[in-house]
Design an enzyme around this catalytic site. Structure first.
Site, PDB file in Angstrom:
ATOM      1  N   LEU A 175      36.917  23.580  21.397  1.00 43.21           N
ATOM      2  CA  LEU A 175      36.973  24.912  21.991  1.00 43.21           C
ATOM      3  C   LEU A 175      35.702  25.137  22.801  1.00 43.21           C
ATOM      4  CD1 LEU A 175      38.386  27.006  18.998  1.00 43.21           C
ATOM      5  CD2 LEU A 175      39.647  25.898  20.860  1.00 43.21           C
ATOM      6  N   ASP A 176      35.815  24.990  24.105  1.00 41.98           N
ATOM      7  CA  ASP A 176      34.657  25.094  24.985  1.00 41.98           C
ATOM      8  C   ASP A 176      34.244  26.550  25.156  1.00 41.98           C
ATOM      9  OD1 ASP A 176      32.837  24.044  27.184  1.00 41.98           O
ATOM     10  OD2 ASP A 176      34.078  25.474  28.297  1.00 41.98           O
ATOM     11  N   ALA A 177      32.945  26.810  25.010  1.00 34.07           N
ATOM     12  CA  ALA A 177      32.357  28.137  25.263  1.00 34.07           C
ATOM     13  C   ALA A 177      33.084  29.236  24.500  1.00 34.07           C
ATOM     14  CB  ALA A 177      32.358  28.440  26.765  1.00 34.07           C
TER      15      ALA A 177
END
Length: 631
Positions: free
Chosen positions: A275-277
């Site tokens: 889960l990016d950012a």
């Protein structure tokens, strides 16, 4: 409700991968057959799934919407529910080692880069690393992949799903879910500007006159970006750049879109979902819009859904923030399975530049063991820079400034962020880690390779799962010309190797590229055999009197193997007194790295500059270890 055209796109655009299922039934519904027509058992399964999802959904949405969402999510996942919904505590062991790479980190100018990458991985790293994180390989408009135009297609400049499938067949695949924002060229945003459904309601907007000064910023660009729409000028929320527009999870239809995307990645063979950012996901006026309760509820929801369809898949959160905030994503062992160990890169770099272990030890003693079923994701370099926010409060002001100054001298760039008070501060150091370690605070020297290998050996031994950026394995230098071409600081560590030139460099044993890859390959293979390096095995910080030494003890879950991991952080020989290690006298001790034997436990061992030792009482502890049963 589900958007029928998107559902068909998922089916058409992805290769088919059977969902792996555990053999032990846990739904307590022996007559339930996956994908069958509605039956009483089907109703019971829906009731159980809804019972698990609704409490999480109700943290975020009104009760009636939560009820609707639980039904929609069940409709999406019912055909892929795993017979075992129990938590899998054996998703990883001491054998797991990952590689981080772009799809085009290696090219030959003729074949699709993903095909070239697959070939290189099979020829050089199969049997060394077990998993591969391919950074966003989708069509994009900026930020080297992190402004996604289409989540369900492979960028045709890289290759196709068949190349992703090939890599997934040889290595455990990690896929990015860029969850906070999409490209301004994404279909949803085109619908937003045209005033068309469904994208018309998919984005966060704001009033330029409102006070948003509390919002935490990772960049120095404006938070709100004006765009022309069918209804006039509107200001959209752009946390990272004007080309990366933040989606609005307050709209429940947005959640459903991302659940579909997650399911598509699982179908494509993903064993890790990153889960990016994610820390920026939820927006609430009057707050800093970071790590809000709604964001944590979303992480818990995604974990719950993944566990229902395949308990062997791991969810990873990427939150480049101060250490305490980062640790919060373990939740009550019910959120992320793994979190990035963001404080490690700046602290380890500083320790090797200063030649002493004090700050590294202080931080390590403050780190709690990862909860059972969770693990640290250890890395020292990545496609981004070396984040400085995780070092906040951990380095003195003088050392912080000295670190920044030394990195500039080694060719690095400094990217800034805007603070709530409007001032700017370092957000990350952009530099090749190999070149970051070309010297110390006292200047460059002849120990670059040894110092760099020491950094990687420490990372491998720490509690958690080690991950190597491809340019670390290949000892890639600063790509200064790339920064000049793109104007972006991060390009400095995103070099694209020509395959022929890379193979020639690796074939020459005198190059740093060949030396580093050969030695790291050897060390990784040794590491993968030791049960004391299980991601959840005991770790205890040691306190040798010599401040130039960094030492810690690892012990296997079954307590039959101990490894004393000791590292000389300096450019001078250092004494290691075995009497400080409390080695059990009834065992035979030796170094896994050098194979030196130690019969005299009162001896003083001289560590060469940047030498590491893994002193153990047991050889080749390769048996799998069973995690303890949870009550």
């Amino acid at each position: 409700m589900a958007h029928p055209r998107r559902r068909s796109r998922i089916a058409q655009s992805l290769p088919h991968f059977p969902i792996k299922a555990e053999a032990v039934p846990a739904w307590n519904l022996p007559s339930y057959v996956l994908g069958q027509a509605v039956t009483p058992d089907h109703h019971l399964v829906f009731k159980q799934v809804s019972h698990q999802l609704k409490p999480l959904l109700e943290i975020v949405y009104p009760q009636d919407i939560a009820t609707r969402l639980a039904t929609e999510i069940f409709d999406l996942i019912q055909g892929t529910l795993c017979p075992s919904g129990q938590e899998n505590l054996r998703k990883w062991n001491h054998n797991n080692v990952l590689l981080i790479t772009y799809g085009d980190s290696i090219v030959d100018g003729e074949r699709p880069p993903l095909e070239v990458l697959a070939e290189f991985l099979e020829n050089h790293l199969e049997g060394t690393v077990t998993g591969v994180h391919i950074l966003p390989f989708f069509p994009y408009s900026s930020d080297d992949g992190f402004a996604v135009i289409d989540y369900l297609q492979v960028n045709p400049e890289l290759g196709g799903w068949e190349h992703i499938k090939r890599i997934a067949q040889h290595f455990n695949l990690m896929v990015d879910l860029v969850i906070n924002h999409v490209s301004s060229q994404h279909e949803w945003f085109q619908q937003f500007t045209a005033g068309e459904l469904p994208g018309r309601n998919y984005f966060v907007t704001g009033d330029p006159g409102e006070d948003l000064s509390q919002v935490v910023r990772p960049r120095s660009t404006p938070l709100l970006t004006p765009v022309e729409t069918a209804t006039g000028i509107r200001h959209v929320w752009t946390t990272f750049s004007a080309d990366q527009v933040d989606v609005d999870f307050e709209n429940p239809d947005v959640l459903i879109e991302y659940v579909k995307i997650i399911l598509a990645y699982v179908q494509a063979g993903a064993r890790y979902i990153r889960l990016d950012a994610v820390g920026f996901l939820w927006k609430k006026r009057g707050t800093n819009c970071m790590h809000l309760p709604e964001t944590h509820a979303m992480v818990r929801l995604f974990r719950e859904i993944l566990q229902m369809i395949d308990p062997g898949i791991a969810l990873i959160t990427e939150t480049n923030v101060p250490n305490r905030e980062n640790l919060s994503y373990f939740g009550n062992r019910n959120e992320a399975h793994m979190i990035y160990n963001f404080s490690l890169p700046p602290l380890l770099l500083n320790a090797l530049l200063q030649g002493r272990s004090d700050h590294l030890k202080t931080w390590m003693m403050s780190m709690p063991p990862a909860p059972i079923g969770c693990a640290y994701f250890n890395f020292t370099a990545s496609h981004d820079g070396i984040g400085m926010r995780p070092a906040e409060g951990l380095l003195s002001d003088d050392e912080y400034e000295q670190l920044i100054d030394t990195m500039r001298k080694h060719g690095g760039k400094i990217s800034l962020r805007t603070r709530p008070d409007g001032s700017q501060s370092p957000y990350e150091i952009n530099i090749s880690l190999f070149d970051a370690l070309k010297g110390t605070v006292n200047g460059e020297d002849q120990w670059q390779v040894e110092r760099f290998l020491c950094s990687q050996t420490i990372m491998m031994a720490l509690e958690g799962i080690p991950a190597f950026y491809i340019h670390s394995l290949l000892a890639t230098h600063n790509y200064t010309e790339g920064v000049e071409k793109t104007g972006h600081n991060r390009t400095i560590n995103r070099y694209k190797w020509d395959l022929e030139a890379l193979e020639a460099a690796l074939a020459d044993p005198t190059t740093p590229h060949a030396k580093v890859l050969k030695e790291l390959t050897r060390l990784i293979k040794i590491r993968r055999q030791q049960t004391a390096f299980h991601p959840n095995a005991t770790q205890y910080t040691l306190h040798p009197l010599n401040p130039a030494l960094f030492a810690f003890w690892r012990q296997s879950l079954t307590r039959d193997q101990s490894i004393f991991s000791v590292h000389n952080l300096s450019d001078k020989p250092q004494e290691l007194r075995f009497s400080n290690l409390n080695l059990v006298s009834t065992d035979d001790w030796f170094d896994l790295i050098s194979d030196d034997k130690f019969a005299d436990l009162d001896m003083v061992y001289i560590l060469k500059p940047y030498q590491s030792v893994w002193i153990t009482n047991k050889v080749n502890s390769a048996q799998d270890e069973t995690m303890p049963t949870l009550l």
